[in-house]
Design an enzyme around this catalytic site. Sequence first.
Site, mmCIF file in Angstrom:
data_model
loop_
_atom_site.group_PDB
_atom_site.id
_atom_site.type_symbol
_atom_site.label_atom_id
_atom_site.label_comp_id
_atom_site.label_asym_id
_atom_site.label_seq_id
_atom_site.Cartn_x
_atom_site.Cartn_y
_atom_site.Cartn_z
ATOM 1 N N TYR A 78 19.158 25.382 63.398
ATOM 2 C CA TYR A 78 19.002 24.118 64.138
ATOM 3 C C TYR A 78 20.080 23.100 63.731
ATOM 4 O O TYR A 78 20.547 22.316 64.562
ATOM 5 C CB TYR A 78 17.591 23.550 63.935
ATOM 6 C CG TYR A 78 16.586 24.224 64.830
ATOM 7 C CD1 TYR A 78 15.820 25.300 64.381
ATOM 8 C CD2 TYR A 78 16.443 23.843 66.169
ATOM 9 C CE1 TYR A 78 14.919 25.940 65.208
ATOM 10 C CE2 TYR A 78 15.546 24.491 67.016
ATOM 11 C CZ TYR A 78 14.798 25.535 66.533
ATOM 12 O OH TYR A 78 13.930 26.196 67.370
ATOM 13 N N ARG A 81 22.915 24.086 65.828
ATOM 14 C CA ARG A 81 22.703 23.699 67.242
ATOM 15 C C ARG A 81 22.847 22.187 67.394
ATOM 16 O O ARG A 81 23.382 21.690 68.393
ATOM 17 C CB ARG A 81 21.323 24.161 67.720
ATOM 18 C CG ARG A 81 21.227 25.654 67.961
ATOM 19 C CD ARG A 81 19.854 26.035 68.464
ATOM 20 N NE ARG A 81 19.615 25.478 69.804
ATOM 21 C CZ ARG A 81 18.404 25.422 70.353
ATOM 22 N NH1 ARG A 81 17.331 25.852 69.686
ATOM 23 N NH2 ARG A 81 18.234 24.931 71.549
ATOM 24 N N GLN A 112 13.029 20.245 79.454
ATOM 25 C CA GLN A 112 12.665 21.213 78.420
ATOM 26 C C GLN A 112 13.728 21.211 77.311
ATOM 27 O O GLN A 112 13.553 21.841 76.282
ATOM 28 C CB GLN A 112 12.569 22.624 79.013
ATOM 29 C CG GLN A 112 11.524 22.779 80.103
ATOM 30 C CD GLN A 112 11.613 24.130 80.760
ATOM 31 O OE1 GLN A 112 11.152 25.141 80.236
ATOM 32 N NE2 GLN A 112 12.226 24.164 81.941
ATOM 33 N N HIS A 130 9.801 19.578 75.062
ATOM 34 C CA HIS A 130 9.947 20.472 73.902
ATOM 35 C C HIS A 130 10.494 19.741 72.696
ATOM 36 O O HIS A 130 11.017 20.364 71.772
ATOM 37 C CB HIS A 130 10.854 21.667 74.266
ATOM 38 C CG HIS A 130 10.222 22.580 75.276
ATOM 39 N ND1 HIS A 130 10.908 23.569 75.924
ATOM 40 C CD2 HIS A 130 8.956 22.621 75.777
ATOM 41 C CE1 HIS A 130 10.090 24.199 76.765
ATOM 42 N NE2 HIS A 130 8.900 23.639 76.691
ATOM 43 N N CYS A 164 10.451 16.219 52.101
ATOM 44 C CA CYS A 164 9.909 14.918 52.502
ATOM 45 C C CYS A 164 9.668 14.042 51.264
ATOM 46 O O CYS A 164 8.943 14.460 50.331
ATOM 47 C CB CYS A 164 8.590 15.131 53.235
ATOM 48 S SG CYS A 164 7.727 13.598 53.657
ATOM 49 N N ASN A 230 20.260 25.709 91.235
ATOM 50 C CA ASN A 230 20.492 26.819 90.305
ATOM 51 C C ASN A 230 21.495 27.761 90.978
ATOM 52 O O ASN A 230 21.314 28.105 92.147
ATOM 53 C CB ASN A 230 19.155 27.552 90.065
ATOM 54 C CG ASN A 230 19.200 28.478 88.871
ATOM 55 O OD1 ASN A 230 20.190 29.192 88.674
ATOM 56 N ND2 ASN A 230 18.141 28.462 88.069
ATOM 57 N N PRO A 231 22.533 28.220 90.240
ATOM 58 C CA PRO A 231 23.488 29.147 90.873
ATOM 59 C C PRO A 231 22.910 30.531 91.111
ATOM 60 O O PRO A 231 23.420 31.298 91.916
ATOM 61 C CB PRO A 231 24.651 29.203 89.869
ATOM 62 C CG PRO A 231 24.088 28.741 88.578
ATOM 63 C CD PRO A 231 22.955 27.847 88.881
HETATM 64 N N1 APR Z 1 23.629 24.652 86.701
HETATM 65 C C1 APR Z 1 22.333 24.902 87.055
HETATM 66 N N2 APR Z 1 21.619 25.956 86.586
HETATM 67 C C2 APR Z 1 22.275 26.796 85.739
HETATM 68 C C3 APR Z 1 23.614 26.598 85.336
HETATM 69 C C4 APR Z 1 24.299 25.465 85.854
HETATM 70 N N3 APR Z 1 25.580 25.215 85.527
HETATM 71 N N4 APR Z 1 23.952 27.625 84.491
HETATM 72 C C5 APR Z 1 22.851 28.400 84.368
HETATM 73 N N5 APR Z 1 21.846 27.918 85.117
HETATM 74 C C6 APR Z 1 20.485 28.423 85.269
HETATM 75 C C7 APR Z 1 20.316 29.911 85.072
HETATM 76 O O1 APR Z 1 20.509 30.608 86.293
HETATM 77 C C8 APR Z 1 18.844 29.981 84.618
HETATM 78 O O2 APR Z 1 17.987 30.066 85.741
HETATM 79 O O3 APR Z 1 19.730 27.809 84.240
HETATM 80 C C9 APR Z 1 18.613 28.645 83.922
HETATM 81 C C10 APR Z 1 18.509 28.740 82.413
HETATM 82 O O4 APR Z 1 17.356 29.484 82.117
HETATM 83 P P1 APR Z 1 16.956 29.696 80.584
HETATM 84 O O5 APR Z 1 18.155 30.102 79.798
HETATM 85 O O6 APR Z 1 15.734 30.559 80.575
HETATM 86 O O7 APR Z 1 16.564 28.233 80.059
HETATM 87 P P2 APR Z 1 15.228 27.443 80.325
HETATM 88 O O8 APR Z 1 14.655 27.768 81.652
HETATM 89 O O9 APR Z 1 15.527 26.023 80.022
HETATM 90 O O10 APR Z 1 14.270 28.031 79.163
HETATM 91 C C11 APR Z 1 13.009 27.420 79.021
HETATM 92 O O11 APR Z 1 12.631 28.692 77.004
HETATM 93 O O12 APR Z 1 13.525 29.546 75.081
HETATM 94 C C12 APR Z 1 12.730 28.547 75.590
HETATM 95 O O13 APR Z 1 12.372 26.449 74.599
HETATM 96 C C13 APR Z 1 13.323 27.201 75.292
HETATM 97 O O14 APR Z 1 13.281 25.219 76.662
HETATM 98 C C14 APR Z 1 13.582 26.611 76.668
HETATM 99 C C15 APR Z 1 12.633 27.393 77.566
#
Ligand code: APR
Length: 263
Positions: A78, A81, A112, A130, A164, A230-231
């Site tokens: 973390y 990150r 999220q 989150h 802490c 979303n792409p």
């Molecule tokens: N613009 C829009 N969407 C995009 C882009 C972009 N430039 N690049 C990627 N994506 C899309 C991908 O197609 C995918 O559908 O973003 C999405 C990312 O999905 P995940 O990687 O699963 O992320 P997320 O949905 O935020 O995950 C939810 O899972 O691991 C846990 O806590 C973590 O908050 C996270 C949660």
Amino acid sequence: MDDLVAGTVTERDAVEAAARALAAARRVVVATGAGMSQESGIPTFRDAVSGMWSRFDPDDLATPAAFARDPARVFGWYAWRRRLMRAAEPHTGYDALVALEALVPDVVVVTQNIDGLHRRAGSRRVVELHGSLDRFVCAGALHPYPAEAVPESAADGAVAPPVCPQCGALVRPAVVWFGEMLPETAVRAAWEAAARCDVMLVVGTSGLVYPAAALPQIAGDAGATVVEVNPEADEGSWPALIRCRGRAGVVLPALVERLRRHR
Ligand code: APR
């Protein structure tokens, strides 16, 4: 805009239809996931090649058991990150969401993401489902710990968590790990906003992780227009009435530009 021009007619029509829905809306919720930060250089989770979970195992890094088993390994990941996130800048898609607040009476961002980019871009109402890597607490009594005192790390190696000063427990990021409950106040605010919005923009999420993934369904069931940005044609099963196939940094500015024409 180029991506849209290059795209099929449906992309352009989808953005136009979404802009019309926004023009008629009073309340808008923008539900964002990791894809919202992809163009700011922060990896998503489930991208087959660059996703965090293709390189790291969430069971080793994002659960309470992992932190109990190897606190330095988890804390170091973390800290790495956090360094990535603090080096990132909000892209034009974030600026478009800030501009949206001047065009629609009531805008709430429900994210999220833990990277804090919506706040840094200037969005005024942000619900962090989150948690946030800008906040740290102790694993004992959840005593707040100053983020500026937390070591950053240039690599994802082990970093011993601070202790802490109030109760001696180890310090952890104030984020929601798998198996943990989401913050109650955030959930209530998000669910209320989703149930009464006129339009929900769902940006950059795979829609696989509940309870956040339930929000588009709640909005759709309450009669809102759900717009997905979303792409990819994703596995998300929500009733996306309008699908804008494109990146957040391209679609969101195009959407706001079209909305201005309807104002
Ligand atoms: N613009 C829009 N969407 C995009 C882009 C972009 N430039 N690049 C990627 N994506 C899309 C991908 O197609 C995918 O559908 O973003 C999405 C990312 O999905 P995940 O990687 O699963 O992320 P997320 O949905 O935020 O995950 C939810 O899972 O691991 C846990 O806590 C973590 O908050 C996270 C949660």
